[in-house]
Design an enzyme around this catalytic site. Structure first.
Site, PDB file in Angstrom:
ATOM      1  N   HIS A 303      38.972  67.364  46.911  1.00 17.69           N
ATOM      2  CA  HIS A 303      40.245  67.381  46.312  1.00 17.69           C
ATOM      3  C   HIS A 303      39.967  68.052  44.796  1.00 17.69           C
ATOM      4  CE1 HIS A 303      43.921  66.415  44.126  1.00 17.69           C
ATOM      5  NE2 HIS A 303      44.069  65.195  44.877  1.00 17.69           N
ATOM      6  N   CYS A 304      38.744  68.199  44.274  1.00 20.77           N
ATOM      7  CA  CYS A 304      38.527  68.831  42.857  1.00 20.77           C
ATOM      8  C   CYS A 304      38.304  70.288  42.754  1.00 20.77           C
ATOM      9  CB  CYS A 304      37.407  67.744  42.527  1.00 20.77           C
ATOM     10  SG  CYS A 304      37.966  66.167  42.363  1.00 20.77           S
ATOM     11  N   ILE A 305      37.124  70.381  42.977  1.00 19.50           N
ATOM     12  CA  ILE A 305      36.617  71.814  42.552  1.00 19.50           C
ATOM     13  C   ILE A 305      37.399  73.072  43.233  1.00 19.50           C
ATOM     14  CG2 ILE A 305      34.278  73.066  42.652  1.00 19.50           C
ATOM     15  CD1 ILE A 305      34.095  70.515  41.511  1.00 19.50           C
ATOM     16  N   LEU A 307      40.535  73.122  43.586  1.00 20.52           N
ATOM     17  CA  LEU A 307      41.860  73.317  43.303  1.00 20.52           C
ATOM     18  C   LEU A 307      41.724  72.985  41.696  1.00 20.52           C
ATOM     19  CD1 LEU A 307      43.382  70.295  45.315  1.00 20.52           C
ATOM     20  CD2 LEU A 307      43.123  72.845  45.962  1.00 20.52           C
ATOM     21  N   ASP A 308      41.053  72.239  40.868  1.00 18.89           N
ATOM     22  CA  ASP A 308      41.179  71.719  39.492  1.00 18.89           C
ATOM     23  C   ASP A 308      41.296  73.090  38.595  1.00 18.89           C
ATOM     24  OD1 ASP A 308      41.364  69.430  40.453  1.00 18.89           O
ATOM     25  OD2 ASP A 308      39.322  68.583  39.727  1.00 18.89           O
TER      26      ASP A 308
END
Ligand SMILES: NC(=O)c1ccc[n+]([C@@H]2O[C@H](COP(=O)([O-])OP(=O)(O)OC[C@H]3O[C@@H](n4cnc5c(N)ncnc54)[C@H](O)[C@@H]3O)[C@@H](O)[C@H]2O)c1
Length: 466
Positions: A303-305, A307-308
């Site tokens: 969910h993080c790398i 997208l963020d």
């Protein structure tokens, strides 16, 4: 956490009367937090919110978990768990401590503290999708009251807390406003941003040992949020404002994204030059300063790398600014699943087989080893690309008996049996789960394409590293 009171100066003071006195309501909130009598509501019972709820519950707080997903509420209410690494026994222990799950937002009114842990995905144009934060804020607003502390933990671009969350919360029927430095009165609620630093599947650092960054909208909010997190984390790191805390999280993830892209690019060069990138990284890692190891792979997941960083790219445009490192890293990392598929094609070619019509077993679909999370997994893209090329694709993953459909994929596949490895023209290792017996897989398979160096130490002409 030392016994303290609150002041508008930003300092956590040892007694009332130093600096400008803070409102009574804030003092009461602090006392409740310090005495563990504060009722904590955590919004979003996912990978971030549920473990956080358990940590607070473990510290004897009364915790209520809010989620719009009724199935999750039901499972938790029955003492079950839907996250692999969280055991039902942990939920049951929390329930014995008073932990409850609900989809009833009216209960927000009874909470002294609210922590928001809802998703922050990208939309189809790779722009921030703040609909979950906005929806949550709109649902909370009717119940906001003076003295309440509201903390956003969802990863997002700098400015979200102040520019998006606070204005919605301030449209509350009680007319209470968020406390801001120099403009607060007795009837305020308090707002902070504190990023989550969960690293799923990691067992070498206990969660309370991971320092917690906190940025309050005003000094009192910062003090309250620090007191709150001090009750479960060993170290709280204060920054000046929510935007600084939001940016801190993005810096951490962009750092990873860019460094992973760097090793992915160097891996492609090493493959051409006949150099083993994994050997190079192991050697470079021995340098005691100035180097941190990152590893190549089949593409970014989670969910993080993936997208963020694009949350920041999007926000930067408002300032006429191009985040070139982020764009370049995105381009390289997005290309990695395509590279894996090309590698399968050329490995089959060497066996005088075409990808079209070949049977390919994808080993591991979770986005990283030993976790039950499929979000943004490169395996999903790889399977779709292989299918487009005409391959007959099957998969195996100990964590997923079935892969259905999500926001960006529609596979609807059942897990293949692992003892049929020898029936495939090629086994493609996408996720290096520890459960697998790689020596056996290599022994039984006709051809193995390895994107993760999972077969390290196994000598076989059947293995192709890519
Ligand atoms: N998973 C991680 O490892 C990780 C690490 C650091 C930061 N984060 C960030 O934390 C945030 C949450 O991530 P996650 O992995 O827990 O997501 P998740 O999808 O696992 O959980 C989010 C939960 O929020 C619920 N939800 C959505 N809208 C809601 C609403 N209006 N009210 C109540 N519940 C609602 C969903 O049903 C879901 O259960 C994201 O911003 C993510 O970027 C995640």
């Amino acid at each position: 956490m030392p016994e303290s009171t609150l002041s508008r100066t930003g300092a956590t003071e040892s007694r009332i009367g130093q600096g400008t006195p803070s409102p009574q309501v804030a003092q009461e909130s602090l006392s409740k937090i310090q005495s563990r009598s504060a009722r904590i509501g955590i919004i979003g019972m996912g990978y971030v919110g549920l473990p956080l709820a358990l940590l607070f519950s473990d510290q004897k707080f009364q915790v209520t978990g809010f989620d719009i997903d009724r199935e999750k509420v039901k499972v938790l209410s029955e003492g079950g768990s839907y996250i692999y690494r969280i055991l039902p026994a942990e939920i049951q222990a929390a329930r014995a401590q008073g932990f409850r799950a609900t989809d009833d937002y009216a209960q927000v009114r009874e909470m002294d503290v609210l922590i928001i842990c809802v998703p922050t995905p990208l939309n189809e144009y790779r722009e921030p999708d703040l609909s979950y934060i906005v929806g949550t804020a709109q649902a909370i607003a009717p119940h906001v009251h003076a003295g309440q502390l509201i903390v956003l933990e969802s990863t997002t671009y700098p400015g979200t807390t102040e520019e998006v969350l606070v204005p919605i919360l301030e449209k509350n029927p009680a007319g209470v406003k968020a406390a801001r430095d120099g403009a607060a009165g007795a009837g305020n609620f308090y707002v902070a941003f504190s990023p989550e630093r969960e690293d799923p599947g990691r067992t070498d650092i206990a969660r309370p040992d991971i320092p917690k960054v906190v940025g309050g909208l005003d000094a009192i909010a910062g003090n309250l949020a620090s007191a709150l997190y001090n009750s479960i984390f060993r170290r709280v790191v204060r920054v000046s404002k929510p935007a600084a805390a939001e940016m801190t999280k993005l810096l951490e993830n962009i750092y990873r994204c860019v460094n992973i892209a760097l090793v992915n690019e160097l891996k492609l060069l090493c493959l051409r030059m006949g150099i083993d990138i994994w050997e190079v990284i192991e050697a470079a890692k021995t340098k005691p300063f100035g180097f941190q190891a990152f590893y190549p792979g089949p593409g970014l997941g989670g969910h993080c790398i993936p997208l963020d960083p694009f949350y920041l790219s999007w926000k930067a445009r408002e300032y006429d600014f191009q985040t070139r490192f982020i764009e370049l890293a995105g381009e390289i990392n997005t290309g990695m699943p395509y590279h894996a598929v090309r590698a399968v094609g050329s490995a089959l070619n060497r066996h005088k087989k075409a990808l079209n019509g070949s049977r390919v077993l994808v080993l591991g679909v979770a986005y990283k080893k030993d976790i039950d999370d499929l979000r943004e997994s490169p395996a999903l893209t790889i399977i779709e690309l292989l299918q487009k090329e005409g391959a007959q694709v099957a998969y195996h993953d100990p964590y997923f008996p079935r892969v259905g459909h999500g926001r960006h994929y529609k596979l609807n596949m059942e897990r293949a049996a692992l003892d049929t490895v020898g029936q495939y023209d090629c086994v493609l290792i996408v996720t290096d789960h520890s459960d697998y017996d790689y020596a056996r897989i290599v022994r039984e398979a006709k051809l193995v394409v390895d994107t993760r160096n999972a077969t390290k130490g196994i000598a076989s002409p059947k293995i192709v590293h890519c």
